[in-house]
Write an enzyme that holds these catalytic residues in place. Structure first.
Site, PDB file in Angstrom:
ATOM      1  N   HIS A  55      -2.885  26.310 -73.057  1.00  0.00           N
ATOM      2  CA  HIS A  55      -1.852  26.141 -74.087  1.00  0.00           C
ATOM      3  C   HIS A  55      -1.824  24.701 -74.569  1.00  0.00           C
ATOM      4  CE1 HIS A  55      -0.004  25.668 -70.090  1.00  0.00           C
ATOM      5  NE2 HIS A  55       0.765  24.741 -70.620  1.00  0.00           N
ATOM      6  N   ASP A  59       8.825  26.532 -76.748  1.00  0.00           N
ATOM      7  CA  ASP A  59       8.922  26.282 -75.306  1.00  0.00           C
ATOM      8  C   ASP A  59      10.349  26.567 -74.846  1.00  0.00           C
ATOM      9  OD1 ASP A  59       7.067  24.378 -73.168  1.00  0.00           O
ATOM     10  OD2 ASP A  59       9.185  24.733 -72.698  1.00  0.00           O
TER      11      ASP A  59
END
Ligand code: 5GP
Ligand code: ZN
Length: 112
Positions: free
Chosen positions: A99, A30
């Protein structure tokens, strides 16, 4: 889907820090980590969200789930980890490609 951020990450059009991929899934860090380890695990095919799943996706979803513990261990998370799936606007989903957040490290905040 041509204007999807995560589809562009899968093709390499947008760079990322990739940690794993196979024929079904793509895993990367991320960009704004909320824990010592913060990965995003996504299917290579575009699916908007958990809300768009059908029985056609059964094998894919089970494949993803089965990968999660190994992915966590590969990041040194030997003592547990957290997974989060945000779905839709009220669920806090910002990117419209399904996700799974995989988070870990010491000092994760309590969730209750
Ligand atoms: P959501 O809020 O949709 O569940 O999570 C989307 C996540 O994607 C956020 O944690 C955000 O930091 C991450 N993200 C957004 N844009 C990018 C990007 O361009 N690259 C990477 N690696 N992560 C991104
Ligand atoms: Zn996509």
């Amino acid at each position: 889907m041509s204007d999807c951020l995560f589809c562009k990450i899968i093709t390499g059009e947008i760079p990322c820090s990739n940690v794993f991929e196979d024929n079904k899934i793509f895993v990367f860090k991320d960009i704004n980590p909320r824990a010592a380890v913060h990965l995003l695990v996504i299917p290579k095919i575009h699916i908007d969200s958990l809300d768009e799943l059908s029985s056609d996706h059964q094998a894919l979803i089970s494949h993803i789930m089965l990968q999660l513990p190994d992915l966590a261990r590969s990041q040194g998370l030997d003592n547990g980890f957290r997974t989060i799936i945000n779905t839709g606007p009220d669920g806090g989903q910002e990117v419209g490609h399904l996700h799974i957040h995989l988070l870990g490290g010491k000092d994760l905040p309590s969730f209750n």
